[in-house]
Design a protein around this motif. Structure first.
Motif, PDB file in Angstrom:
ATOM      1  N   GLU A 103       0.813  -1.214   0.000  1.00 52.23           N
ATOM      2  CA  GLU A 103       0.000   0.000   0.000  1.00 52.23           C
ATOM      3  C   GLU A 103       0.851   1.272   0.000  1.00 52.23           C
ATOM      4  O   GLU A 103       0.500   2.248  -0.668  1.00 52.23           O
ATOM      5  CB  GLU A 103      -0.941  -0.011   1.207  1.00 52.23           C
ATOM      6  N   PRO A 104       1.967   1.317   0.752  1.00 51.34           N
ATOM      7  CA  PRO A 104       2.799   2.531   0.687  1.00 51.34           C
ATOM      8  C   PRO A 104       3.279   2.864  -0.725  1.00 51.34           C
ATOM      9  O   PRO A 104       3.414   4.043  -1.069  1.00 51.34           O
ATOM     10  CB  PRO A 104       3.982   2.188   1.607  1.00 51.34           C
ATOM     11  N   ASP A 105       3.513   1.841  -1.558  1.00 49.41           N
ATOM     12  CA  ASP A 105       3.903   2.098  -2.946  1.00 49.41           C
ATOM     13  C   ASP A 105       2.806   2.897  -3.659  1.00 49.41           C
ATOM     14  O   ASP A 105       3.081   3.861  -4.369  1.00 49.41           O
ATOM     15  CB  ASP A 105       4.139   0.776  -3.693  1.00 49.41           C
ATOM     16  N   ARG A 106       1.575   2.461  -3.451  1.00 50.74           N
ATOM     17  CA  ARG A 106       0.430   3.136  -4.097  1.00 50.74           C
ATOM     18  C   ARG A 106       0.242   4.539  -3.542  1.00 50.74           C
ATOM     19  O   ARG A 106      -0.007   5.488  -4.301  1.00 50.74           O
ATOM     20  CB  ARG A 106      -0.834   2.303  -3.895  1.00 50.74           C
ATOM     21  N   GLN A 107       0.373   4.693  -2.234  1.00 48.54           N
ATOM     22  CA  GLN A 107       0.165   6.005  -1.611  1.00 48.54           C
ATOM     23  C   GLN A 107       1.194   7.019  -2.089  1.00 48.54           C
ATOM     24  O   GLN A 107       0.860   8.184  -2.341  1.00 48.54           O
ATOM     25  CB  GLN A 107       0.226   5.867  -0.086  1.00 48.54           C
ATOM     26  N   ILE A 108       2.426   6.587  -2.225  1.00 48.13           N
ATOM     27  CA  ILE A 108       3.477   7.494  -2.716  1.00 48.13           C
ATOM     28  C   ILE A 108       3.172   7.931  -4.141  1.00 48.13           C
ATOM     29  O   ILE A 108       3.302   9.112  -4.488  1.00 48.13           O
ATOM     30  CB  ILE A 108       4.852   6.808  -2.632  1.00 48.13           C
ATOM     31  N   CYS A 109       2.739   6.987  -4.978  1.00 45.39           N
ATOM     32  CA  CYS A 109       2.414   7.316  -6.370  1.00 45.39           C
ATOM     33  C   CYS A 109       1.241   8.280  -6.458  1.00 45.39           C
ATOM     34  O   CYS A 109       1.222   9.175  -7.311  1.00 45.39           O
ATOM     35  CB  CYS A 109       2.119   6.035  -7.154  1.00 45.39           C
ATOM     36  N   ILE A 110       0.251   8.103  -5.595  1.00 43.72           N
ATOM     37  CA  ILE A 110      -0.904   9.008  -5.582  1.00 43.72           C
ATOM     38  C   ILE A 110      -0.465  10.424  -5.210  1.00 43.72           C
ATOM     39  O   ILE A 110      -0.882  11.411  -5.836  1.00 43.72           O
ATOM     40  CB  ILE A 110      -1.978   8.494  -4.603  1.00 43.72           C
ATOM     41  N   SER A 111       0.374  10.534  -4.198  1.00 47.01           N
ATOM     42  CA  SER A 111       0.868  11.854  -3.780  1.00 47.01           C
ATOM     43  C   SER A 111       1.661  12.510  -4.893  1.00 47.01           C
ATOM     44  O   SER A 111       1.515  13.720  -5.156  1.00 47.01           O
ATOM     45  CB  SER A 111       1.738  11.715  -2.527  1.00 47.01           C
ATOM     46  N   GLN A 112       2.503  11.734  -5.561  1.00 46.46           N
ATOM     47  CA  GLN A 112       3.287  12.283  -6.662  1.00 46.46           C
ATOM     48  C   GLN A 112       2.397  12.702  -7.833  1.00 46.46           C
ATOM     49  O   GLN A 112       2.630  13.752  -8.453  1.00 46.46           O
ATOM     50  CB  GLN A 112       4.322  11.257  -7.128  1.00 46.46           C
ATOM     51  N   LEU A 113       1.378  11.915  -8.137  1.00 43.76           N
ATOM     52  CA  LEU A 113       0.446  12.261  -9.211  1.00 43.76           C
ATOM     53  C   LEU A 113      -0.231  13.593  -8.926  1.00 43.76           C
ATOM     54  O   LEU A 113      -0.322  14.462  -9.806  1.00 43.76           O
ATOM     55  CB  LEU A 113      -0.599  11.155  -9.364  1.00 43.76           C
ATOM     56  N   LYS A 114      -0.677  13.777  -7.706  1.00 40.58           N
ATOM     57  CA  LYS A 114      -1.352  15.029  -7.320  1.00 40.58           C
ATOM     58  C   LYS A 114      -0.402  16.220  -7.443  1.00 40.58           C
ATOM     59  O   LYS A 114      -0.765  17.275  -7.971  1.00 40.58           O
ATOM     60  CB  LYS A 114      -1.863  14.901  -5.886  1.00 40.58           C
ATOM     61  N   ILE A 115       0.824  16.048  -6.976  1.00 38.92           N
ATOM     62  CA  ILE A 115       1.806  17.139  -7.019  1.00 38.92           C
ATOM     63  C   ILE A 115       2.168  17.491  -8.463  1.00 38.92           C
ATOM     64  O   ILE A 115       2.189  18.673  -8.845  1.00 38.92           O
ATOM     65  CB  ILE A 115       3.068  16.748  -6.222  1.00 38.92           C
TER      66      ILE A 115
END
Length: 262
Positions: A103-115
């Motif tokens: 899940e941390p892999d997905r959460q990091i990608c989501i944060s990067q996508l938003k930024i």
């Protein structure tokens, strides 16, 4: 710990990765809990979208274009996350090595996508692909052929076509990124998906289901075999079936009722 001096209400919580050297006595005398990734594309997507807050979902993006792009690409990212996890069920047809994507892999990608979407006038597809497939998820992938595979898979979801409503993730047309809408509309779409997905969702041949079924069956048999008593024994005493039945009744009696999260 001395039972004579420890309060009856004392509880010790231990969090550990699976390990063959973990003390067996702790496992035998404790209540064990584990968090397994959901099985199937539908369950995986549903878990992801139920974890999002409405306020966060509505606030992502600082322009109309970035908001629409974010929701489309967010769905693509979550589908990508579910897909690479489910490919593990197909053995070497999915990945040469069984990876533990988290899940941390997905959460990091989501944060990067938003930024990336909020700080750039145009969508940096190449940067998003690299951070996801090479840095975040790719950091776990060690096989050269698997690295090529995951780098190609991400291009189906981080691309210009995903912004179009007619873009499909599979030949059947069942899987796609829904049109722009509130969080509830995405949850409703996910709930309408079939429980059992076909291999075509992963770009695999229909016969790949056979490999997945064999792998799952062998895993169940291996687990059952590991629970059988080892070595020979003399006469008398309880049989293995009797011991298993008693332990099953014991564990069923000790299981607590479902916890009310509300």
């Amino acid at each position: 710990l001395d039972p004579e001096t420890v309060a009856d209400t004392f509880r010790l919580w231990l969090s550990a990765m699976p390990s063959p050297i973990f003390p067996v006595a702790v496992l035998q005398n404790g209540a064990k809990m584990t968090v397994e990734p959901p099985k199937g594309l539908k369950s995986n997507l549903l878990r992801a979208y139920l974890s999002f807050e409405d306020d966060w979902f509505e606030s992502a993006g600082n322009t109309d274009a970035s908001r629409k792009a974010f929701r489309k690409m967010l769905f693509g990212l979550n589908f990508f996350h579910a897909l690479i996890q489910e490919r593990c069920n197909y053995g070497p047809l999915g990945w040469n090595i069984q990876y533990q994507f988290s899940e941390p892999d997905r959460q990091i990608c989501i944060s990067q996508l938003k930024i990336f979407l909020e700080e750039n006038a145009t969508i940096p597809y190449d940067a998003l692909r690299y951070t996801s497939s090479e840095a975040n998820y790719g950091g776990r992938v060690t096989d050269a052929h698997d690295r090529i595979t995951i780098s190609n898979i991400i291009t189906d979801y981080y691309c210009e076509d995903i912004l179009k409503d007619g873009y499909k993730f599979s030949e059947s047309g069942i899987y796609y990124a829904p049109s722009f809408g509130p969080l509830s509309s995405y949850v409703d779409y996910i709930k309408s998906l079939p429980i059992n997905q076909m291999p075509e969702a992963f770009g695999l041949h229909a016969n790949a289901n056979l490999s997945a079924a064999i792998k799952e069956g062998l895993g169940i048999l291996a687990t059952a075999n590991s629970m059988l008593p080892k070595g020979g024994g003399g006469g008398g005493g309880k049989s293995a079936d009797q011991i298993m039945a008693e332990l099953s009744c014991k564990y069923l009696h000790e299981i607590r009722p479902p916890f009310d999260t509300e």
